[in-house]
Design a protein around this motif. Sequence first.
Motif, PDB file in Angstrom:
ATOM      1  N   GLY A 135       0.823  -1.204   0.000  1.00  0.00           N
ATOM      2  CA  GLY A 135       0.000   0.000   0.000  1.00  0.00           C
ATOM      3  C   GLY A 135       0.856   1.252   0.000  1.00  0.00           C
ATOM      4  O   GLY A 135       1.996   1.252  -0.472  1.00  0.00           O
ATOM      5  N   ILE A 136       0.313   2.307   0.566  1.00  0.00           N
ATOM      6  CA  ILE A 136       1.021   3.588   0.610  1.00  0.00           C
ATOM      7  C   ILE A 136       2.324   3.469   1.378  1.00  0.00           C
ATOM      8  O   ILE A 136       3.360   3.975   0.954  1.00  0.00           O
ATOM      9  CB  ILE A 136       0.116   4.679   1.209  1.00  0.00           C
ATOM     10  N   ALA A 137       2.296   2.794   2.516  1.00  0.00           N
ATOM     11  CA  ALA A 137       3.498   2.683   3.355  1.00  0.00           C
ATOM     12  C   ALA A 137       4.639   1.983   2.630  1.00  0.00           C
ATOM     13  O   ALA A 137       5.805   2.297   2.858  1.00  0.00           O
ATOM     14  CB  ALA A 137       3.168   1.942   4.657  1.00  0.00           C
ATOM     15  N   GLU A 197      -1.098  10.922   3.500  1.00  0.00           N
ATOM     16  CA  GLU A 197      -0.293   9.782   3.056  1.00  0.00           C
ATOM     17  C   GLU A 197       0.752   9.405   4.101  1.00  0.00           C
ATOM     18  O   GLU A 197       0.970   8.234   4.384  1.00  0.00           O
ATOM     19  CB  GLU A 197       0.379  10.093   1.718  1.00  0.00           C
ATOM     20  N   GLN A 198       1.386  10.415   4.681  1.00  0.00           N
ATOM     21  CA  GLN A 198       2.389  10.159   5.713  1.00  0.00           C
ATOM     22  C   GLN A 198       1.745   9.519   6.942  1.00  0.00           C
ATOM     23  O   GLN A 198       2.288   8.589   7.523  1.00  0.00           O
ATOM     24  CB  GLN A 198       3.091  11.461   6.095  1.00  0.00           C
ATOM     25  N   GLY A 199       0.562  10.003   7.319  1.00  0.00           N
ATOM     26  CA  GLY A 199      -0.149   9.433   8.465  1.00  0.00           C
ATOM     27  C   GLY A 199      -0.530   7.987   8.240  1.00  0.00           C
ATOM     28  O   GLY A 199      -0.439   7.154   9.148  1.00  0.00           O
ATOM     29  N   ILE A 200      -0.946   7.660   7.015  1.00  0.00           N
ATOM     30  CA  ILE A 200      -1.272   6.272   6.686  1.00  0.00           C
ATOM     31  C   ILE A 200      -0.012   5.418   6.742  1.00  0.00           C
ATOM     32  O   ILE A 200       0.002   4.334   7.330  1.00  0.00           O
ATOM     33  CB  ILE A 200      -1.945   6.181   5.304  1.00  0.00           C
ATOM     34  N   ALA A 201       1.074   5.916   6.158  1.00  0.00           N
ATOM     35  CA  ALA A 201       2.338   5.165   6.140  1.00  0.00           C
ATOM     36  C   ALA A 201       2.871   4.938   7.557  1.00  0.00           C
ATOM     37  O   ALA A 201       3.406   3.874   7.861  1.00  0.00           O
ATOM     38  CB  ALA A 201       3.372   5.893   5.292  1.00  0.00           C
ATOM     39  N   GLN A 202       2.690   5.925   8.437  1.00  0.00           N
ATOM     40  CA  GLN A 202       3.198   5.825   9.808  1.00  0.00           C
ATOM     41  C   GLN A 202       2.176   5.217  10.767  1.00  0.00           C
ATOM     42  O   GLN A 202       2.423   5.127  11.963  1.00  0.00           O
ATOM     43  CB  GLN A 202       3.630   7.200  10.309  1.00  0.00           C
ATOM     44  N   GLY A 221      -0.374   5.045  -4.805  1.00  0.00           N
ATOM     45  CA  GLY A 221      -0.344   6.446  -4.406  1.00  0.00           C
ATOM     46  C   GLY A 221      -1.063   7.316  -5.420  1.00  0.00           C
ATOM     47  O   GLY A 221      -1.542   6.843  -6.449  1.00  0.00           O
ATOM     48  N   LEU A 222      -1.129   8.565  -5.119  1.00  0.00           N
ATOM     49  CA  LEU A 222      -1.724   9.555  -6.000  1.00  0.00           C
ATOM     50  C   LEU A 222      -0.598  10.327  -6.664  1.00  0.00           C
ATOM     51  O   LEU A 222       0.391  10.673  -6.015  1.00  0.00           O
ATOM     52  CB  LEU A 222      -2.598  10.518  -5.185  1.00  0.00           C
ATOM     53  N   SER A 223      -0.752  10.580  -7.955  1.00  0.00           N
ATOM     54  CA  SER A 223       0.280  11.356  -8.634  1.00  0.00           C
ATOM     55  C   SER A 223       0.335  12.756  -8.024  1.00  0.00           C
ATOM     56  O   SER A 223      -0.690  13.370  -7.772  1.00  0.00           O
ATOM     57  CB  SER A 223      -0.008  11.438 -10.136  1.00  0.00           C
ATOM     58  N   HIS A 224       1.522  13.209  -7.744  1.00  0.00           N
ATOM     59  CA  HIS A 224       1.741  14.552  -7.203  1.00  0.00           C
ATOM     60  C   HIS A 224       2.474  15.343  -8.276  1.00  0.00           C
ATOM     61  O   HIS A 224       3.677  15.249  -8.404  1.00  0.00           O
ATOM     62  CB  HIS A 224       2.611  14.495  -5.938  1.00  0.00           C
ATOM     63  N   ASN A 237      -0.485  19.776   0.329  1.00  0.00           N
ATOM     64  CA  ASN A 237       0.167  19.548   1.621  1.00  0.00           C
ATOM     65  C   ASN A 237      -0.672  18.638   2.502  1.00  0.00           C
ATOM     66  O   ASN A 237      -0.140  17.773   3.204  1.00  0.00           O
ATOM     67  CB  ASN A 237       0.460  20.874   2.316  1.00  0.00           C
ATOM     68  N   LYS A 238      -1.989  18.818   2.485  1.00  0.00           N
ATOM     69  CA  LYS A 238      -2.877  17.968   3.273  1.00  0.00           C
ATOM     70  C   LYS A 238      -2.838  16.532   2.754  1.00  0.00           C
ATOM     71  O   LYS A 238      -2.811  15.586   3.549  1.00  0.00           O
ATOM     72  CB  LYS A 238      -4.309  18.522   3.230  1.00  0.00           C
ATOM     73  N   LEU A 239      -2.800  16.354   1.433  1.00  0.00           N
ATOM     74  CA  LEU A 239      -2.684  15.011   0.863  1.00  0.00           C
ATOM     75  C   LEU A 239      -1.388  14.339   1.310  1.00  0.00           C
ATOM     76  O   LEU A 239      -1.386  13.163   1.681  1.00  0.00           O
ATOM     77  CB  LEU A 239      -2.737  15.072  -0.666  1.00  0.00           C
ATOM     78  N   ARG A 240      -0.292  15.085   1.286  1.00  0.00           N
ATOM     79  CA  ARG A 240       0.992  14.524   1.738  1.00  0.00           C
ATOM     80  C   ARG A 240       0.926  14.146   3.219  1.00  0.00           C
ATOM     81  O   ARG A 240       1.438  13.100   3.626  1.00  0.00           O
ATOM     82  CB  ARG A 240       2.121  15.523   1.501  1.00  0.00           C
TER      83      ARG A 240
END
Length: 125
Positions: free
Chosen positions: A81-83, A111-116, A88-91, A105-108
């Motif tokens: 998954g994201i982690a 994504e970081q919160g999901i990964a962590q 992921g979503l194209s940035h 920034n909110k999307l990042r």
Amino acid sequence: LTMFNNGADVICQFAGNSGSGVIDAAKEAGFYVISAESDDREIAPDVVIGGMIKRVGVSILETIQHIQNGSYQNGVILTRGIAQHGVGLSHDDDLTRIVGEEVMNKLREIEQGIAQKTIPVPARN
């Protein structure tokens, strides 16, 4: 069109090439599309603002590495998954231009919160 008529500004279509109907509707009705499977921005750059990315190569590389180092286990299901950088979503500039830097920034952050694992993702049964 029902989603747009109910207030959606952006619709994610996960129908591959069959999603061209969503893109056609977006051109007519004036909403944005996030596509999957392929980068459809070439088809409709004014309405397709990004894409969901499935990095299948990550799984293939990991499988080859497990085979090479002797740790491969037949029948084991690996989820990427994201982690694990499997999806992921194209940035990119197109998406940033439409949604703005604050949303990016909110999307990042999400994504970081999901990964962590500070943002839980429900398990699929």
